[in-house]
Design a protein around this motif. Structure first.
Motif, PDB file in Angstrom:
ATOM      1  N   VAL A 112       3.229  17.419 -25.324  1.00 53.27           N
ATOM      2  CA  VAL A 112       3.058  18.808 -25.756  1.00 53.27           C
ATOM      3  C   VAL A 112       2.385  19.581 -24.632  1.00 53.27           C
ATOM      4  N   MET A 113       3.006  20.652 -24.208  1.00 53.42           N
ATOM      5  CA  MET A 113       2.432  21.500 -23.172  1.00 53.42           C
ATOM      6  C   MET A 113       1.731  22.688 -23.814  1.00 53.42           C
ATOM      7  N   VAL A 114       0.427  22.725 -23.680  1.00 49.10           N
ATOM      8  CA  VAL A 114      -0.365  23.836 -24.199  1.00 49.10           C
ATOM      9  C   VAL A 114      -0.567  24.842 -23.078  1.00 49.10           C
ATOM     10  N   ALA A 115      -0.377  26.122 -23.380  1.00 53.64           N
ATOM     11  CA  ALA A 115      -0.499  27.166 -22.353  1.00 53.64           C
ATOM     12  C   ALA A 115      -1.955  27.571 -22.169  1.00 53.64           C
ATOM     13  N   ASP A 116      -2.376  27.687 -20.904  1.00 55.28           N
ATOM     14  CA  ASP A 116      -3.720  28.181 -20.640  1.00 55.28           C
ATOM     15  C   ASP A 116      -3.696  29.714 -20.600  1.00 55.28           C
ATOM     16  N   LYS A 117      -4.749  30.306 -20.090  1.00 55.56           N
ATOM     17  CA  LYS A 117      -4.840  31.764 -20.096  1.00 55.56           C
ATOM     18  C   LYS A 117      -3.779  32.422 -19.202  1.00 55.56           C
ATOM     19  N   GLU A 118      -3.273  31.652 -18.207  1.00 57.14           N
ATOM     20  CA  GLU A 118      -2.274  32.193 -17.283  1.00 57.14           C
ATOM     21  C   GLU A 118      -0.863  31.724 -17.626  1.00 57.14           C
ATOM     22  N   ARG A 155     -10.508  30.424 -29.714  1.00 58.53           N
ATOM     23  CA  ARG A 155     -11.575  29.899 -30.570  1.00 58.53           C
ATOM     24  C   ARG A 155     -10.971  29.514 -31.912  1.00 58.53           C
ATOM     25  N   VAL A 156     -11.731  28.757 -32.687  1.00 55.49           N
ATOM     26  CA  VAL A 156     -11.251  28.368 -34.008  1.00 55.49           C
ATOM     27  C   VAL A 156     -10.904  29.634 -34.794  1.00 55.49           C
ATOM     28  N   GLY A 157      -9.688  29.668 -35.308  1.00 54.69           N
ATOM     29  CA  GLY A 157      -9.182  30.845 -35.987  1.00 54.69           C
ATOM     30  C   GLY A 157      -8.260  31.677 -35.117  1.00 54.69           C
ATOM     31  N   GLY A 158      -8.266  31.397 -33.779  1.00 56.73           N
ATOM     32  CA  GLY A 158      -7.411  32.132 -32.859  1.00 56.73           C
ATOM     33  C   GLY A 158      -6.036  31.491 -32.737  1.00 56.73           C
ATOM     34  N   THR A 159      -5.240  31.996 -31.795  1.00 58.48           N
ATOM     35  CA  THR A 159      -3.853  31.545 -31.631  1.00 58.48           C
ATOM     36  C   THR A 159      -3.702  30.747 -30.342  1.00 58.48           C
ATOM     37  N   VAL A 160      -2.947  29.665 -30.443  1.00 55.53           N
ATOM     38  CA  VAL A 160      -2.659  28.807 -29.289  1.00 55.53           C
ATOM     39  C   VAL A 160      -1.155  28.831 -29.030  1.00 55.53           C
ATOM     40  N   ARG A 161      -0.768  29.027 -27.772  1.00 57.50           N
ATOM     41  CA  ARG A 161       0.647  29.010 -27.394  1.00 57.50           C
ATOM     42  C   ARG A 161       0.982  27.657 -26.786  1.00 57.50           C
ATOM     43  N   LEU A 162       2.120  27.090 -27.177  1.00 56.47           N
ATOM     44  CA  LEU A 162       2.500  25.763 -26.708  1.00 56.47           C
ATOM     45  C   LEU A 162       4.010  25.620 -26.711  1.00 56.47           C
ATOM     46  N   ALA A 163       4.494  24.560 -26.067  1.00 57.49           N
ATOM     47  CA  ALA A 163       5.926  24.240 -26.070  1.00 57.49           C
ATOM     48  C   ALA A 163       6.076  22.726 -26.058  1.00 57.49           C
ATOM     49  N   VAL A 164       7.105  22.257 -26.723  1.00 59.70           N
ATOM     50  CA  VAL A 164       7.383  20.818 -26.772  1.00 59.70           C
ATOM     51  C   VAL A 164       8.626  20.495 -25.949  1.00 59.70           C
ATOM     52  N   ASP A 165       9.753  21.056 -26.346  1.00 58.48           N
ATOM     53  CA  ASP A 165      10.965  20.847 -25.560  1.00 58.48           C
ATOM     54  C   ASP A 165      11.874  22.073 -25.587  1.00 58.48           C
ATOM     55  N   GLY A 201      -5.906  15.645 -18.669  1.00 62.29           N
ATOM     56  CA  GLY A 201      -4.805  15.894 -19.590  1.00 62.29           C
ATOM     57  C   GLY A 201      -5.225  16.807 -20.729  1.00 62.29           C
ATOM     58  N   SER A 202      -4.363  16.936 -21.727  1.00 64.68           N
ATOM     59  CA  SER A 202      -4.674  17.759 -22.894  1.00 64.68           C
ATOM     60  C   SER A 202      -4.206  17.034 -24.149  1.00 64.68           C
ATOM     61  N   LEU A 203      -4.805  17.396 -25.288  1.00 66.15           N
ATOM     62  CA  LEU A 203      -4.451  16.780 -26.568  1.00 66.15           C
ATOM     63  C   LEU A 203      -4.224  17.862 -27.610  1.00 66.15           C
ATOM     64  N   ALA A 204      -3.092  17.780 -28.304  1.00 65.43           N
ATOM     65  CA  ALA A 204      -2.773  18.689 -29.411  1.00 65.43           C
ATOM     66  C   ALA A 204      -2.475  17.846 -30.639  1.00 65.43           C
ATOM     67  N   THR A 237      13.097  23.852 -13.984  1.00 66.10           N
ATOM     68  CA  THR A 237      13.089  22.534 -14.610  1.00 66.10           C
ATOM     69  C   THR A 237      12.039  22.478 -15.703  1.00 66.10           C
ATOM     70  N   SER A 238      12.015  21.360 -16.414  1.00 61.65           N
ATOM     71  CA  SER A 238      11.013  21.134 -17.451  1.00 61.65           C
ATOM     72  C   SER A 238       9.852  20.359 -16.855  1.00 61.65           C
ATOM     73  N   ALA A 239       8.641  20.751 -17.194  1.00 62.55           N
ATOM     74  CA  ALA A 239       7.458  20.103 -16.634  1.00 62.55           C
ATOM     75  C   ALA A 239       7.307  18.669 -17.101  1.00 62.55           C
ATOM     76  N   HIS A 240       7.865  18.327 -18.260  1.00 56.99           N
ATOM     77  CA  HIS A 240       7.706  16.949 -18.743  1.00 56.99           C
ATOM     78  C   HIS A 240       8.998  16.146 -18.627  1.00 56.99           C
ATOM     79  N   PHE A 241       9.931  16.624 -17.806  1.00 60.11           N
ATOM     80  CA  PHE A 241      11.162  15.896 -17.492  1.00 60.11           C
ATOM     81  C   PHE A 241      12.002  15.598 -18.735  1.00 60.11           C
ATOM     82  N   GLY A 242      11.812  16.352 -19.783  1.00 62.67           N
ATOM     83  CA  GLY A 242      12.582  16.126 -21.001  1.00 62.67           C
ATOM     84  C   GLY A 242      13.834  16.968 -21.080  1.00 62.67           C
ATOM     85  N   GLY A 243      14.103  17.744 -20.044  1.00 64.59           N
ATOM     86  CA  GLY A 243      15.294  18.580 -20.043  1.00 64.59           C
ATOM     87  C   GLY A 243      15.025  19.975 -20.566  1.00 64.59           C
ATOM     88  N   LEU A 244      16.021  20.843 -20.401  1.00 60.36           N
ATOM     89  CA  LEU A 244      15.909  22.245 -20.806  1.00 60.36           C
ATOM     90  C   LEU A 244      16.941  22.574 -21.868  1.00 60.36           C
TER      91      LEU A 244
END
Length: 844
Positions: A99-105, A158-168, A191-194, A534-541
């Protein structure tokens, strides 16, 4: 004799200080490596043991595919059957993935290899023991997510806020409901954990209703092996893999040992080089000490000491010196171990945090190696001391080297160098990389031969150097040259220590720069697209991405490529699928026969290299056996020149797609309209919703990503070989300092007949520069030769490789050697200049 050795050690501690420093540095490297590997292994095991604390049995799916038969699926039915067994306390069904979690950028919040996701499995108390919640609560619905603390901080949510992420695929937004702790070493290393609820995790990371693994916890007193056998018996035979917690721990431990041992062996190899360089310094020091103490040794022989006792006295002195220096080196090694972890983690190694672990075996090994190396290096000087006749030694402070010894040495050196050169010339004829061991043996022979020949080679070099600098240096230069030539063995031994380090650094630099240039040729040669997506986790686009980008203003072509492996007559190869009519817009594809228009459904194009290998021509049939068991027999419609963008075979998507488990693009090559390339990168990211999963790389980015690895490895090698160079510098200082002491009377006489203090300083400084430059020139020459001959092995698997000598860096190496010569002489030169004239003349 023990008391004599101890007295000599204490009496000459100032002269032995530099030798002790060389041993200290070498053993610090050895002990640091051993402590580092023990500490990393222990940290991995600690993390593993925490994660396996409650694991009595592990059950994993035998085959993880979407087409899995219902009876082979690891689903709730299996969970209930395992949970019903006696002795089972708890069954934790888990799902995991990337799972790729997006940072502030809108970039990945964690490293590409360490961005993970999993399901949160609450127990009866609503808590998950594997992921303790430190703030908020666990996820309970599809739109909720829990992150680890570091990842949450990077997102700014923060807890209650929104997190942006992508899987595939597209970017998703979920509500952050909690923050959890984790023992996962990948997370602690960047690394990161979701975490999601189980249903959501199955939907995003796996197959709805199915799990990746079942973790079975046992009730107190339950026999783990017996429970494992009962679980295995309750499940369909061969459908699942069942392991006990002990078996799983042993498997993980073996993997940890394998990973840490490779790191340990690499660093120990460089530690060995450092210690080998130290051997020259130790042998030089004891040779000079024995020459200075020849009267003392003669007196011992005269009063009844045997040759064996003289040898034993010198070796005991060396052993005591080695023991003291190794003990100090072991202490310094603790700092080396800490630094290695920090350096490797900064390079993305992902090593877990943990305390330093000092095993008794590591301490004894470091001490033993230090003592053994010191005693071994002092053995030949000790034998030389024992062979001096008492009357001869009392009559002369130092005997010149026997001509026979130099003659034999020169003959041996010539044989070794010729043998090494012959082996390396043979390496140039090899057509594959299987000759690495032969090349290593040839390199060792060549370097050994040059080291043995160094006294012979030093004479013409020193004379040429003195002649070239004669007008500038005057009398001081002539005296420095005579001093360097007075004992060519000593000059050669001191220079050889520096030569080894610079030869390895030069060889590595030439190979790395040549490989870097080869990589630079690859991209511009065949890739004409401005960007590669390309995909950052090599799982394809997703296949939608290419269609979306093709509509973007400023884009003239967006060509997707996907690939799959196959076999033809049991020979594996890769086929890439693309629109043949469009591939020419993003890659330089030159057709030898046929054309892109000929590649359509039922036909393929092949590279000329593959066609020659398989004996294919236009009109021939290519039998293809895919790994899903299906076959195809397309006709060869065209042949193209071998291309770095394409593979052995180019086909239409209709040939490849039926054999893909999930139709996805490996990459999308984007060609910008004239003048639009600079602003297109940001537009692509924006068009794709700032997806952290998507990597947009220009040709320069691709080159840097390839060359960056080469540069990182090269700089790491510089750092590791730097220890050997530092020890060599210590050797120059030591040789000069002891030479000054040896020539005390001579320096006093020179001062008496008018040589000023500045002249004395200049004489010592020039001698140091001659030795350093001799070692540098020798090292650079040997390094370039080894890189030229060994580079043929690289060329066999890397056709773009062509030897490039980076003269700029070579010049830097020579300038550094010059600086080494000047700096190494600072203390000995000052010491020589401060000698009292009358006291020096009267010195014995």
């Amino acid at each position: 004799m023990f008391r004599t050795a101890l007295r000599n050690l204490l009496a000459h501690k100032a002269r032995l200080m530099m030798t002790a420093l060389a041993v200290l540095l070498g053993t610090a490297f050895v002990s640091g490596t051993l402590v580092f590997s023990d500490s990393v292994g222990s940290a991995f095991r600690d993390k593993m043991s925490k994660s396996l604390d409650d694991v009595a049995v592990s059950v994993t799916a035998g085959r993880a595919t979407t087409a899995m038969k219902s009876e082979d699926a690891l689903d709730s039915r299996v969970v209930e059957s395992v949970r019903a067994l006696p002795g089972v306390a708890f069954v934790r069904p888990s799902v995991s993935g990337t799972v790729m979690v997006a940072d502030k950028e809108n970039n990945p919040a964690g490293s590409e290899w360490g961005s993970s996701g999993a399901n949160f499995v609450p127990g009866a108390n609503g808590k998950d023991s594997r992921y303790p919640i430190v703030k908020g609560r666990g996820p309970a619905a599809e739109g909720e997510i829990v992150l680890d603390a570091k990842t949450a901080a990077k997102t700014g949510a923060r807890v209650g806020g929104t997190v942006r992420l992508a899987v595939d695929g597209p970017v998703m937004a979920k509500k952050l409901v909690g923050i959890a702790e984790t023992d996962d070493p990948k997370v602690s290393a960047g690394g990161s954990l979701a975490l999601f609820d189980t249903a959501t995790a199955q939907k995003l990371l796996g197959v709805p209703g199915q799990f990746d693994e079942l973790i079975v916890s046992a009730t107190p007193g339950t026999d783990q092996a017996k429970l494992t056998a009962e679980v295995r018996a309750a499940l369909p035979k061969d459908a699942f893999r069942t392991q006990s917690g002990k078996e799983l721990a042993a498997e993980e431990s073996t993997a940890i040992d394998k990973e840490t041992s490779s790191i340990r062996n690499t660093f120990l190899a460089f530690a060995g080089i450092a210690l080998f360089v130290g051997v020259f310094i130790i042998a030089n020091t004891f040779t000079m000490l024995i020459a200075q103490r020849s009267r003392e040794i003669a007196l011992l022989r005269a009063v009844g000491a045997s040759r064996r006792q003289v040898v034993r006295s010198v070796l005991i002195e060396a052993g005591l010196l080695g023991l003291a220096a190794s003990a100090a080196g072991f202490a310094g090694g603790l700092g080396v171990a800490t630094g290695l972890r920090a350096v490797l983690n900064s390079a993305g190694a992902g090593l877990p945090d943990g305390p330093l672990v000092i095993e008794p075996v590591s301490a004894l090994t470091a001490l033993g190696v230090g003592v053994a190396v010191t005693v071994l290096a002092a053995w030949l000087p000790s034998r030389k001391a024992a062979k001096i006749a008492p009357v001869e030694a009392l009559a002369a402070a130092e005997a010149p080297p026997a001509p026979r010894g130099l003659l034999v040495r020169n003959a041996l050196g010539a044989v070794l160098t010729a043998a090494g050169g012959a082996v390396m010339l043979y390496v140039t004829t090899l057509k594959d990389s299987d000759g690495l061991e032969i090349a290593m043996a040839g390199s060792a022979l060549t370097m050994a031969g040059v080291i043995v020949l160094a006294p012979l080679l030093s004479r013409p070099f020193v004379r040429l150097f003195a002649k070239a600098t004669g007008r500038l240096t005057g009398v001081s230069g002539k005296l420095a040259a005579e001093n360097a030539l007075r004992n060519p063995r000593r000059t050669a031994a001191t220079a050889s220590a520096l030569m080894i380090g610079l030869a390895l650094m030069t060889g590595l630099t030439v190979v790395a720069v040549s490989a870097d240039q080869g990589v630079a040729k690859m991209g511009p040669q065949d890739l004409t697209a401005d960007y590669k997506v390309t995909s950052a986790h090599f799982g394809g686009l997703s296949t939608d991405i290419a269609r979306t980008l093709a509509k973007e203003p400023g884009v003239t072509a967006a060509v997707p490529l996907r690939s799959i492996g196959f076999q033809s007559s049991h020979s594996p190869a890769l086929v890439k699928a693309a629109d043949a009519a469009s591939i020419g817009k993003v890659a330089d594809v030159r057709f030898v026969s046929g054309s892109a228009a000929d590649v359509r459904e039922g036909t393929v194009a092949v590279s000329d290299a593959y066609a020659e290998e398989r004996g294919l021509k236009v009109g021939a049939t290519l039998p293809m056996d895919f790994y899903d068991g299906k076959k195809a027999t397309p006709k060869v419609a065209a042949v193209y020149a071998e291309n770095d963008v394409l593979s052995a075979v180019l086909a239409t998507p209709s040939l490849v797609d039926p054999h893909l488990e999930k139709v996805r693009d490996d990459e999308v090559l984007v060609k910008a309209a004239p003048g639009k390339a600079g602003e297109l990168r940001a537009k692509i990211k924006q068009t794709l919703g700032g997806n952290p999963l998507i990597k947009v790389q220009s040709q320069e980015d691709l080159r840097r990503s390839e060359a960056g690895d080469i540069d990182d490895i090269l700089y790491m090698m510089y750092g590791l070989l730097g220890m050997a160079v530092v020890i060599a510098i210590v050797g120059v200082v030591n040789t000069l300092a002891m030479s000054v002491f040896e020539r005390t009377r001579e320096i006093g006489m020179l001062r008496a007949i008018g040589l000023a203090r500045t002249g004395v300083k200049q004489m010592v400084r020039l001698e140091s520069v001659m030795i350093a430059m001799f070692g540098a020139v020798l090292g650079v020459g040997v390094g370039i030769f080894l890189a030229w001959s060994g580079g043929h092995l690289v060329r066999s698997s890397f056709p773009q490789y062509s030897m490039t000598v980076p003269w700029g860096r070579i010049a830097v190496f020579l300038l550094l050697a010059l600086a080494v010569g000047v700096l190494a002489a600072v203390w000995p030169a000052r010491r020589a200049a401060k000698l009292n004239m009358l006291e020096s003349i009267g010195a014995q």
